[in-house]
Design a protein around this motif. Structure first.
Motif, PDB file in Angstrom:
ATOM      1  N   VAL A 175     -11.552 -13.682  68.522  1.00 43.44           N
ATOM      2  CA  VAL A 175     -11.678 -14.957  67.821  1.00 43.44           C
ATOM      3  C   VAL A 175     -13.142 -15.284  67.539  1.00 43.44           C
ATOM      4  CG1 VAL A 175     -11.360 -17.450  68.049  1.00 43.44           C
ATOM      5  CG2 VAL A 175      -9.519 -15.902  68.695  1.00 43.44           C
ATOM      6  N   SER A 176     -14.020 -14.987  68.491  1.00 42.34           N
ATOM      7  CA  SER A 176     -15.439 -15.316  68.320  1.00 42.34           C
ATOM      8  C   SER A 176     -16.048 -14.579  67.144  1.00 42.34           C
ATOM      9  CB  SER A 176     -16.208 -14.994  69.606  1.00 42.34           C
ATOM     10  OG  SER A 176     -15.749 -15.784  70.684  1.00 42.34           O
ATOM     11  N   GLU A 177     -15.620 -13.334  66.935  1.00 42.25           N
ATOM     12  CA  GLU A 177     -16.170 -12.563  65.817  1.00 42.25           C
ATOM     13  C   GLU A 177     -15.728 -13.139  64.479  1.00 42.25           C
ATOM     14  OE1 GLU A 177     -16.316  -7.886  64.313  1.00 42.25           O
ATOM     15  OE2 GLU A 177     -15.806  -8.387  66.397  1.00 42.25           O
ATOM     16  N   THR A 178     -14.462 -13.540  64.394  1.00 41.49           N
ATOM     17  CA  THR A 178     -13.982 -14.187  63.168  1.00 41.49           C
ATOM     18  C   THR A 178     -14.708 -15.506  62.934  1.00 41.49           C
ATOM     19  OG1 THR A 178     -11.788 -13.175  63.477  1.00 41.49           O
ATOM     20  CG2 THR A 178     -11.942 -15.054  61.978  1.00 41.49           C
ATOM     21  N   ALA A 179     -14.880 -16.291  63.992  1.00 40.58           N
ATOM     22  CA  ALA A 179     -15.563 -17.581  63.871  1.00 40.58           C
ATOM     23  C   ALA A 179     -17.020 -17.404  63.464  1.00 40.58           C
ATOM     24  CB  ALA A 179     -15.467 -18.340  65.195  1.00 40.58           C
ATOM     25  N   GLU A 180     -17.669 -16.365  63.983  1.00 44.06           N
ATOM     26  CA  GLU A 180     -19.087 -16.129  63.667  1.00 44.06           C
ATOM     27  C   GLU A 180     -19.267 -15.841  62.179  1.00 44.06           C
ATOM     28  OE1 GLU A 180     -22.620 -14.122  62.673  1.00 44.06           O
ATOM     29  OE2 GLU A 180     -20.717 -13.029  62.832  1.00 44.06           O
ATOM     30  N   ILE A 181     -18.368 -15.053  61.608  1.00 43.27           N
ATOM     31  CA  ILE A 181     -18.482 -14.750  60.184  1.00 43.27           C
ATOM     32  C   ILE A 181     -18.263 -16.020  59.351  1.00 43.27           C
ATOM     33  CG2 ILE A 181     -17.368 -13.517  58.259  1.00 43.27           C
ATOM     34  CD1 ILE A 181     -16.826 -11.230  60.225  1.00 43.27           C
ATOM     35  N   LEU A 182     -17.273 -16.793  59.681  1.00 39.96           N
ATOM     36  CA  LEU A 182     -17.021 -18.035  58.943  1.00 39.96           C
ATOM     37  C   LEU A 182     -18.177 -19.014  59.079  1.00 39.96           C
ATOM     38  CD1 LEU A 182     -13.267 -18.555  59.915  1.00 39.96           C
ATOM     39  CD2 LEU A 182     -14.136 -17.918  57.659  1.00 39.96           C
ATOM     40  N   GLY A 183     -18.812 -19.014  60.263  1.00 40.32           N
ATOM     41  CA  GLY A 183     -19.898 -19.941  60.507  1.00 40.32           C
ATOM     42  C   GLY A 183     -21.118 -19.712  59.628  1.00 40.32           C
ATOM     43  N   ARG A 184     -21.254 -18.518  59.086  1.00 40.97           N
ATOM     44  CA  ARG A 184     -22.388 -18.223  58.191  1.00 40.97           C
ATOM     45  C   ARG A 184     -22.290 -19.004  56.881  1.00 40.97           C
ATOM     46  NH1 ARG A 184     -21.651 -11.715  58.203  1.00 40.97           N
ATOM     47  NH2 ARG A 184     -21.539 -11.386  60.469  1.00 40.97           N
ATOM     48  N   SER A 187     -14.011 -23.866  62.146  1.00 39.18           N
ATOM     49  CA  SER A 187     -14.681 -22.798  61.393  1.00 39.18           C
ATOM     50  C   SER A 187     -14.203 -22.655  59.955  1.00 39.18           C
ATOM     51  CB  SER A 187     -14.485 -21.460  62.120  1.00 39.18           C
ATOM     52  OG  SER A 187     -15.047 -21.501  63.419  1.00 39.18           O
ATOM     53  N   VAL A 188     -12.931 -22.951  59.678  1.00 34.31           N
ATOM     54  CA  VAL A 188     -12.406 -22.778  58.316  1.00 34.31           C
ATOM     55  C   VAL A 188     -12.685 -24.011  57.459  1.00 34.31           C
ATOM     56  CG1 VAL A 188     -10.330 -22.435  56.934  1.00 34.31           C
ATOM     57  CG2 VAL A 188     -10.641 -21.133  59.052  1.00 34.31           C
ATOM     58  N   GLN A 189     -12.335 -25.179  57.937  1.00 29.57           N
ATOM     59  CA  GLN A 189     -12.517 -26.395  57.134  1.00 29.57           C
ATOM     60  C   GLN A 189     -13.966 -26.665  56.727  1.00 29.57           C
ATOM     61  OE1 GLN A 189     -10.460 -29.548  59.311  1.00 29.57           O
ATOM     62  NE2 GLN A 189      -8.874 -29.572  57.740  1.00 29.57           N
ATOM     63  N   PRO A 190     -14.952 -26.365  57.578  1.00 30.72           N
ATOM     64  CA  PRO A 190     -16.338 -26.621  57.158  1.00 30.72           C
ATOM     65  C   PRO A 190     -16.808 -25.756  55.995  1.00 30.72           C
ATOM     66  CG  PRO A 190     -16.204 -26.526  59.558  1.00 30.72           C
ATOM     67  CD  PRO A 190     -14.891 -26.049  59.031  1.00 30.72           C
ATOM     68  N   VAL A 191     -16.105 -24.682  55.685  1.00 36.35           N
ATOM     69  CA  VAL A 191     -16.488 -23.834  54.552  1.00 36.35           C
ATOM     70  C   VAL A 191     -15.939 -24.481  53.281  1.00 36.35           C
ATOM     71  CG1 VAL A 191     -16.390 -21.533  53.543  1.00 36.35           C
ATOM     72  CG2 VAL A 191     -16.376 -21.806  56.040  1.00 36.35           C
ATOM     73  N   MET A 207     -18.321 -21.351  48.543  1.00 39.59           N
ATOM     74  CA  MET A 207     -18.635 -20.594  49.743  1.00 39.59           C
ATOM     75  C   MET A 207     -17.385 -19.997  50.375  1.00 39.59           C
ATOM     76  SD  MET A 207     -21.800 -20.758  49.670  1.00 39.59           S
ATOM     77  CE  MET A 207     -22.156 -19.890  51.198  1.00 39.59           C
ATOM     78  N   ARG A 208     -16.228 -20.533  50.048  1.00 40.09           N
ATOM     79  CA  ARG A 208     -14.990 -19.955  50.589  1.00 40.09           C
ATOM     80  C   ARG A 208     -14.812 -18.518  50.108  1.00 40.09           C
ATOM     81  NH1 ARG A 208     -11.929 -25.020  49.073  1.00 40.09           N
ATOM     82  NH2 ARG A 208     -12.070 -26.385  50.903  1.00 40.09           N
ATOM     83  N   TRP A 209     -15.143 -18.300  48.824  1.00 41.64           N
ATOM     84  CA  TRP A 209     -15.008 -16.935  48.296  1.00 41.64           C
ATOM     85  C   TRP A 209     -15.977 -15.996  48.991  1.00 41.64           C
ATOM     86  CZ3 TRP A 209     -11.257 -14.906  45.483  1.00 41.64           C
ATOM     87  CH2 TRP A 209     -11.440 -13.608  44.970  1.00 41.64           C
ATOM     88  N   GLU A 210     -17.195 -16.443  49.209  1.00 39.23           N
ATOM     89  CA  GLU A 210     -18.170 -15.616  49.915  1.00 39.23           C
ATOM     90  C   GLU A 210     -17.698 -15.320  51.337  1.00 39.23           C
ATOM     91  OE1 GLU A 210     -20.817 -14.327  48.537  1.00 39.23           O
ATOM     92  OE2 GLU A 210     -20.405 -15.307  46.615  1.00 39.23           O
ATOM     93  N   ALA A 211     -17.138 -16.319  51.999  1.00 38.48           N
ATOM     94  CA  ALA A 211     -16.640 -16.121  53.362  1.00 38.48           C
ATOM     95  C   ALA A 211     -15.469 -15.144  53.371  1.00 38.48           C
ATOM     96  CB  ALA A 211     -16.213 -17.457  53.958  1.00 38.48           C
ATOM     97  N   ALA A 212     -14.583 -15.265  52.394  1.00 37.30           N
ATOM     98  CA  ALA A 212     -13.435 -14.365  52.324  1.00 37.30           C
ATOM     99  C   ALA A 212     -13.878 -12.925  52.104  1.00 37.30           C
ATOM    100  CB  ALA A 212     -12.490 -14.808  51.209  1.00 37.30           C
TER     101      ALA A 212
END
Length: 391
Positions: free
Chosen positions: A380-389, A236-240, A244-249
């Motif tokens: 964990v799923s909630e954190t992963a879901e946000i990163l996945g966007r 979930s982290v590396q694909p960002v 887009m990292r700033w948007e995810a953060a």
């Protein structure tokens, strides 16, 4: 020349280094020299915590007598105790900058007579501060082995050794009494309830434990995020990538602020987040940081001391633990909501600091923020879901 040639990330903390800023140069502040400590006969030993009753130490080559209390250096108990001491020294050293945090490590023998070590802090659900790299051979207490229904009663304990003691009793119950307690080591006195429990379980109350530097984690250390999910960074982290990292953060920050409810008491945080989205608002950083540490201190003030918690409950019934629950002042949410608010502010603190320094986020930065987000939502799923966007 700039007036400030150094960056102090935590200006309100006791500093290890001081500086005087005149307009021409940065001059180190003179520090009083400590009186030399007498050299012991075994001068090769290094005590990482000289102001404490010695519970652990360090030796380049410990000899057999150093392990006599736990049955010898090459026994499962001796090896587990040495690893626990090394883990504790490492955790203490790596998190000395974080005020109010304490650590405990328990050494157990499982049903196969194998040594197993568990460690925990007295923040949240075993919170790991920024920058800490974890030794994967040490297990976190708040892991998959602890049912969700149990862990809330362990949050908010001032004494991390008490959490280890409760965890051991839980593990012993699950194993039908096969799990043995070797010892508990901590960065503060164990406390009478823990000492009484250890005596009941015939565990060693080690006064000095020496360990080889080979037991320190070295290159095998892992990220904080890896302790809650070994796949979250890679999946979930590396694909960002890139911007887009700033948007995810910022999305992680917004989610944490909303989930914690911290903006209700501190409305300026919503404005600081809005400015951070546009990489503005660096002037908000000092106030965000001040709020961060204030909330952390307020949460710590609500932690349960041993005199309120009473004796460690032996042979607990996992189905009925009401007699064990001694909640922090204001109930578990009285403590947890402040802790969650501090974590949400810590994400904003990092973002506004990056804005102030004109720094871009890399994957490791995003992983650190993702861990902070997980500490709020505990999913964990909630954190992963946000990163996945943003991948």
């Amino acid at each position: 020349m700039a007036r400030q040639a150094h960056f102090d990330p935590y200006p309100n903390m006791v500093r290890q280094y001081g500086y005087v800023d005149d307009e021409e140069e940065v001059v180190p502040v003179a520090k009083p020299q400590p009186k030399p400590r007498p050299v012991s006969k075994r001068s090769k030993h290094f005590d990482p915590f000289p102001n404490m009753v010695r519970q652990y130490g360090y030796a380049e080559e410990p000899d057999e007598s150093d392990y006599a209390a736990v049955g010898g250096r090459d026994t499962p108990a001796g090896r587990a105790t040495s690893r626990a001491a090394a883990a504790l020294a490492y955790l203490k050293r790596q998190t000395a900058w974080y005020p109010g945090i304490g650590w405990a490590v328990g050494a157990y023998l499982n049903s196969r007579n194998e040594g197993v070590c568990y460690a925990v802090s007295n923040e949240g659900r075993g919170y790991l501060p920024y920058g800490l790299r974890w030794d994967p051979e040490i297990r976190p207490v708040f892991g998959l082995s602890v049912p969700v229904g149990h862990s809330p009663s362990w949050q908010g304990a001032a004494n991390p050794a008490r959490v280890i003691a409760d965890h051991y009793e839980h593990q012993r119950h699950l194993s039908g009494g096969a799990t043995q307690l070797v010892t508990i080591l901590a960065t503060a006195p164990l406390g009478r309830p823990v000492v009484d429990m250890m005596r009941e379980r015939e565990a060693q109350q080690a006064t000095t434990v020496l360990f080889s530097p080979a037991l320190l984690p070295g290159d095998r250390r892992v990220r904080r995020l890896d302790t809650v999910s070994p796949t979250l960074f890679r999946g979930s982290v590396q694909p960002v990538q890139g911007r887009m990292r700033w948007e995810a953060a910022c999305a992680l920050a917004a989610s944490a602020v909303e989930a914690s409810g911290v903006a209700k008491q501190h409305p300026f945080l919503a404005q600081a987040l809005a400015l951070a989205r546009g990489k503005q608002g660096s002037e908000a950083n000092p106030l965000v940081r001040k709020t961060y540490w204030r909330l952390a201190a307020q949460a710590q003030a609500l932690r349960v001391e041993d005199d309120r918690a009473g004796a460690v409950l032996l042979n607990p019934n996992p189905e009925s633990k009401a007699e064990q629950d001694v909640l922090p002042s204001g109930g578990i949410l009285g403590y947890a909501k402040l802790f969650w608010g501090a974590r949400a502010c810590s994400i904003l603190d990092r973002l506004t600091d990056f804005v102030a320094r004109g720094r871009e986020l890399d994957a490791e930065d995003l992983a650190e923020l993702a861990y902070e987000h997980y500490c709020v939502v505990e999913n964990v799923s909630e954190t992963a879901e946000i990163l996945g966007r943003f991948s």
